[in-house]
Design an enzyme around this catalytic site. Sequence first.
Site, PDB file in Angstrom:
ATOM      1  CB  SER A   1      -0.953  -0.097   1.247  1.00  0.00           C
ATOM      2  OG  SER A   1      -1.843  -1.031   1.331  1.00  0.00           O
TER       3      SER A   1
ATOM      4  CG  HIS B   1      -2.687   2.666   3.901  1.00  0.00           C
ATOM      5  ND1 HIS B   1      -2.411   1.866   4.759  1.00  0.00           N
ATOM      6  CD2 HIS B   1      -3.455   2.128   3.003  1.00  0.00           C
ATOM      7  CE1 HIS B   1      -3.055   0.607   4.436  1.00  0.00           C
ATOM      8  NE2 HIS B   1      -3.883   0.730   3.443  1.00  0.00           N
TER       9      HIS B   1
END
Length: 298
Positions: A182, A245
């Site tokens: 991610s 993230h």
Amino acid sequence: MEDNDIEQQEPFPVDRDGRRLRFTEDQPDSKRKIGCCEKFQLSVSKWMLPEDSRSKYLERANCCPPPIFIILISIAELAVFIYYAVWKPQKQWVTLEEGIWNSPLTYKPELRQEAWRFISYMFVHAGVEHIVGNLVMQLLLGIPLELVHKGFEVGMIYMAGVLAGSLASSIFDPLSALVGASGGVYALIGGYFMNAVVNFREMIPLLGIFRILAIVIFVGADFGFAFYRRFVTHEDGLNVSFVAHFGGIAAGMTIGYVFFSAYNKKLLKDPRFWLCIIGYVILVVFAVLFNIFLSPAP
């Protein structure tokens, strides 16, 4: 010598701004059908570049070499997932279990002295939803980006997001493990999102709205899944951080934006490039020192 009669000369195919056209699809009176590669490149230019950069891209665009970095990294991530999901004795298709928890690739705070884990965690995913979401997004976004900006730039941004993600997790969520790509995916998203916002007026309005809305929906859904995996489905000691993230998207909105907005320009002469590089290096050094001297992790 007789002067040439301008009216008798065959005019160059140009658009309303006087730019010579590259593809015959842009020429209203042309009967030649363009190839699939040319159609694809034309679509890529509309999605990835502001209007004033498209003609230069189309002049030298081709499908060779293919976007090799994003394809190879996706194959590697899928191969590792299949290994742990099929060949290892576990049911890893839905959520994180012992097989990948004990993997030498997973980032674990108590093993952070094994420095390769700050990068290798990107190859290990916590379930089928996790890897499908990452692969779909990085292929849909990474292939067009690599066609425009080439593999070196896309690779640097992707890896910068991966490292930024693990370092951010080690600081802000120091007791949690980390898996998944991610950080790299969000670096691509961050750079592309900034370009979509800054160049919004130069894009077809409906297309610009769709691009921004699609990114917001994906980011919202992926963050929701990450929160769920972190706070709802974790078992004893199996806490998986979602902070990567944030680190990845921060890298993308800074370094990624500079790289992706500098098409056909020399990055080394762009002061924004050096500002981002220096800032990134400072943050990496701070994160390393934090992990050595200040981290509460064992």
